[in-house]
Design a protein around this motif. Sequence first.
Motif, PDB file in Angstrom:
ATOM      1  N   GLU A  27       0.866  -1.184   0.000  1.00  0.00           N
ATOM      2  CA  GLU A  27       0.000   0.000   0.000  1.00  0.00           C
ATOM      3  C   GLU A  27       0.896   1.226   0.000  1.00  0.00           C
ATOM      4  O   GLU A  27       1.707   1.394   0.911  1.00  0.00           O
ATOM      5  CB  GLU A  27      -0.902   0.016   1.242  1.00  0.00           C
ATOM      6  CG  GLU A  27      -2.107  -0.903   1.086  1.00  0.00           C
ATOM      7  CD  GLU A  27      -2.911  -1.051   2.378  1.00  0.00           C
ATOM      8  OE1 GLU A  27      -2.669  -0.299   3.340  1.00  0.00           O
ATOM      9  OE2 GLU A  27      -3.765  -1.956   2.415  1.00  0.00           O
ATOM     10  N   GLY A  28       0.771   2.043  -1.022  1.00  0.00           N
ATOM     11  CA  GLY A  28       1.677   3.189  -1.157  1.00  0.00           C
ATOM     12  C   GLY A  28       3.083   2.660  -1.323  1.00  0.00           C
ATOM     13  O   GLY A  28       3.338   1.828  -2.194  1.00  0.00           O
ATOM     14  N   ASP A  29       3.993   3.105  -0.436  1.00  0.00           N
ATOM     15  CA  ASP A  29       5.359   2.578  -0.544  1.00  0.00           C
ATOM     16  C   ASP A  29       5.671   1.639   0.628  1.00  0.00           C
ATOM     17  O   ASP A  29       6.801   1.505   1.058  1.00  0.00           O
ATOM     18  CB  ASP A  29       6.366   3.742  -0.600  1.00  0.00           C
ATOM     19  CG  ASP A  29       6.248   4.630   0.622  1.00  0.00           C
ATOM     20  OD1 ASP A  29       5.408   4.327   1.512  1.00  0.00           O
ATOM     21  OD2 ASP A  29       6.995   5.619   0.709  1.00  0.00           O
ATOM     22  N   LYS A  30       4.638   0.980   1.140  1.00  0.00           N
ATOM     23  CA  LYS A  30       4.831   0.131   2.326  1.00  0.00           C
ATOM     24  C   LYS A  30       4.248  -1.262   2.100  1.00  0.00           C
ATOM     25  O   LYS A  30       3.148  -1.397   1.542  1.00  0.00           O
ATOM     26  CB  LYS A  30       4.118   0.804   3.498  1.00  0.00           C
ATOM     27  CG  LYS A  30       4.479   0.221   4.817  1.00  0.00           C
ATOM     28  CD  LYS A  30       3.913   1.059   5.937  1.00  0.00           C
ATOM     29  CE  LYS A  30       4.067   0.302   7.236  1.00  0.00           C
ATOM     30  NZ  LYS A  30       3.108   0.678   8.223  1.00  0.00           N
ATOM     31  N   ILE A  31       4.979  -2.270   2.547  1.00  0.00           N
ATOM     32  CA  ILE A  31       4.466  -3.642   2.431  1.00  0.00           C
ATOM     33  C   ILE A  31       3.430  -3.864   3.528  1.00  0.00           C
ATOM     34  O   ILE A  31       3.610  -3.394   4.649  1.00  0.00           O
ATOM     35  CB  ILE A  31       5.614  -4.670   2.528  1.00  0.00           C
ATOM     36  CG1 ILE A  31       5.160  -6.075   2.129  1.00  0.00           C
ATOM     37  CG2 ILE A  31       6.206  -4.763   3.913  1.00  0.00           C
ATOM     38  CD1 ILE A  31       5.660  -6.508   0.836  1.00  0.00           C
ATOM     39  N   VAL A  32       2.356  -4.597   3.196  1.00  0.00           N
ATOM     40  CA  VAL A  32       1.360  -4.870   4.245  1.00  0.00           C
ATOM     41  C   VAL A  32       1.008  -6.357   4.315  1.00  0.00           C
ATOM     42  O   VAL A  32       0.098  -6.742   5.045  1.00  0.00           O
ATOM     43  CB  VAL A  32       0.064  -4.032   4.047  1.00  0.00           C
ATOM     44  CG1 VAL A  32       0.340  -2.555   4.242  1.00  0.00           C
ATOM     45  CG2 VAL A  32      -0.565  -4.285   2.685  1.00  0.00           C
ATOM     46  N   GLY A  33       1.711  -7.189   3.552  1.00  0.00           N
ATOM     47  CA  GLY A  33       1.445  -8.618   3.648  1.00  0.00           C
ATOM     48  C   GLY A  33       1.806  -9.348   2.371  1.00  0.00           C
ATOM     49  O   GLY A  33       2.492  -8.793   1.500  1.00  0.00           O
TER      50      GLY A  33
END
Length: 622
Positions: free
Chosen positions: A130-136
Amino acid sequence: MFEKEYDVIVVGGGHAGAEAAAAAANMGSKTLLVTMNLQTIGQMSCNPAMGGIAKGQIVREIDALGGYSGIITDKSAIQFKMLNKSKGPAMWSPRAQNDRMRFAEEWRLALENTPKVDFYQEMVSGLLVEGDKIVGVRTSLGIDVKSKAVVLTNGTFLNGLIHIGEKQFGGGRAGEKAATGITEQLTDFGFDSGRMKTGTPPRVDGRSLDYSKMILQPGDENPEKFSYLQTPVLTEQRDCHMTHTSALVHDLLREGFDRSPMFNGRIKSIGPRYCPSIEDKINRFADKDSHQIFVEPEGWHTVEVYVNGFSTSLPEDVQYKALKSVKGFENVKFFRPGYAIEYDYFPPTQLKHTLETKLVNNLYFAGQINGTTGYEEAASQGLMAGMNAHLKINEKDPFILKRDEAYIGVLVDDLITKGTEEPYRMFTSRAEYRTLLRQDNADLRLTPKSFEVGLANKERMERMEKKQNEADSFVSFFRKTSFSPEEINPILESVSSSKVRQSDKLFKVFSRPKVTMDHMLQLDSVSSFVEENKFNSEVLEQTEIQVKYSGYIEKEKNNADKLHRLENVKIPEGFDYSKLKSLSYEAREKLEAIRPVTISQASRISGVSPSDISVLLVFLGR
Ligand code: FAD
């Protein structure tokens, strides 16, 4: 089926993944290990051995930090050798031959005994960002599992392609599927990827070999071990053997060269230079008509044998015919042919010192995916990535080891600063401070640091402190205690060292070449001090090294201090190199791509010259 959200998901249960999961969980993170096959956790893909030159030091460092590789090696060892014992202690390197099946089983048990690790067997085919971040991650069945951080440790599995002669097929390792989806998604995000290659020799039936024609390679008479904790020491060992190839064997192998994927252009990627295939050795060293082959048992009970030195991707009929002409192999039966494998990797300059990617926050890469080769290199990166993933999601400072603190520090810094175009393995020559980075003192160097951030446990810390205090008190005993010429001269005479005329401190004579701890123990004052304090062999060895190499150790410490001054000059994040017109074009390009965090790191980038560093220092007001 799963927790609503994990703290850390580790993808892959090889050496990197297993250490990453253990580290994150032991620090307190709810961790999920997703791997394609739960039966192959901690699988040794190639040789059944841990350690060796520089790699042995890494295993000791992993252990000192609270990782499991050293403990598992000790529990599954079948032979132990301290390599380079005739050289100085900086070169001593522990190596164990292992029972391949037990090694994997011990890893699985260790993780099952780690309360915060959950397991799931499936292929991860995508990442949730999500955006520039991993979430899974998303699995191949389409299941989404959420997490705050993800560690990718895919090893040789990403788009793996196996070669045996003219045959080629997809696979991550013989008998296992390749992993797909991840490379494609990451390159879409803007990651660079490349291809590398590695190979493995045939495995054969030990009952078909004639060991009487080979040279015996026993383990050490007094085997040591890897872990600083109380793990088993071998009381019995299995022998290895050595034999050689011949001109005839080379001719038979050459007959298959036109069907070799190495030579007919099918394999395009670069393999490990220091672990070449037998066809590569014959080709590159055409004047040599013999190469060593080490015949290594794969375990305590199995008859399967690993043919070290005969890695090959030649057609299986050529492998078989040539191996039958090796002394002792006349009646050889194959268990599995050798093969080569090509796989995707991600140039590691795309990572920070924590092994987090620069492009996607909270996403970490560790192991062969970063272009390294070897279990030890992989395991150490897994440990560092697991620790840093835990620290980041808990908003704590990162855990980074410097080049003068650990081989692991050298490894990570080399990877992220210089990158690698061929499979990277560790050598002692890569470490500029190897007198400091010895296998005997990894606990003294690293356990306190790891304890401070919450991985190394109290038992480890107490053992380390006891060893340190005892060695310190023994060293100061040598500094304070005097000898008389009458008691010391017979010892000096026995090692042809010049006699002394007057009393002096023991430290001085002990520092002389050829005078050892065994000589010192002949003196009543020394032996009674040891007895009174009940010093064990580890303390005696540590004291001996600290006395005999004190000059070298001091010198390296001073050199390292000079480096620290540059290490302290930080380059601001997002620094605009285009402002500095006097930087060379190449330096500007590399600095922009790698974005070093300190002047010291900048100075290690190839293409950045001392004059570029001066420009930077002047600009930063130094
Ligand atoms: P691996 O040990 O490869 O483990 C990767 C793990 O990730 C596996 O468990 C796999 O199932 C899992 N996985 C992968 N993708 C996914 C996914 N998408 N979803 C879920 N799980 C996934 N090293 C040397 O030092 N010298 C050698 O000569 C040598 N030769 C080799 C020859 C061969 C044929 C192979 C295969 C390897 C060789 N190696 C050699 C390398 C050594 O095996 C690796 O360096 C080491 O195992 C790397 O550890 P790792 O944890 O990075 O990956």
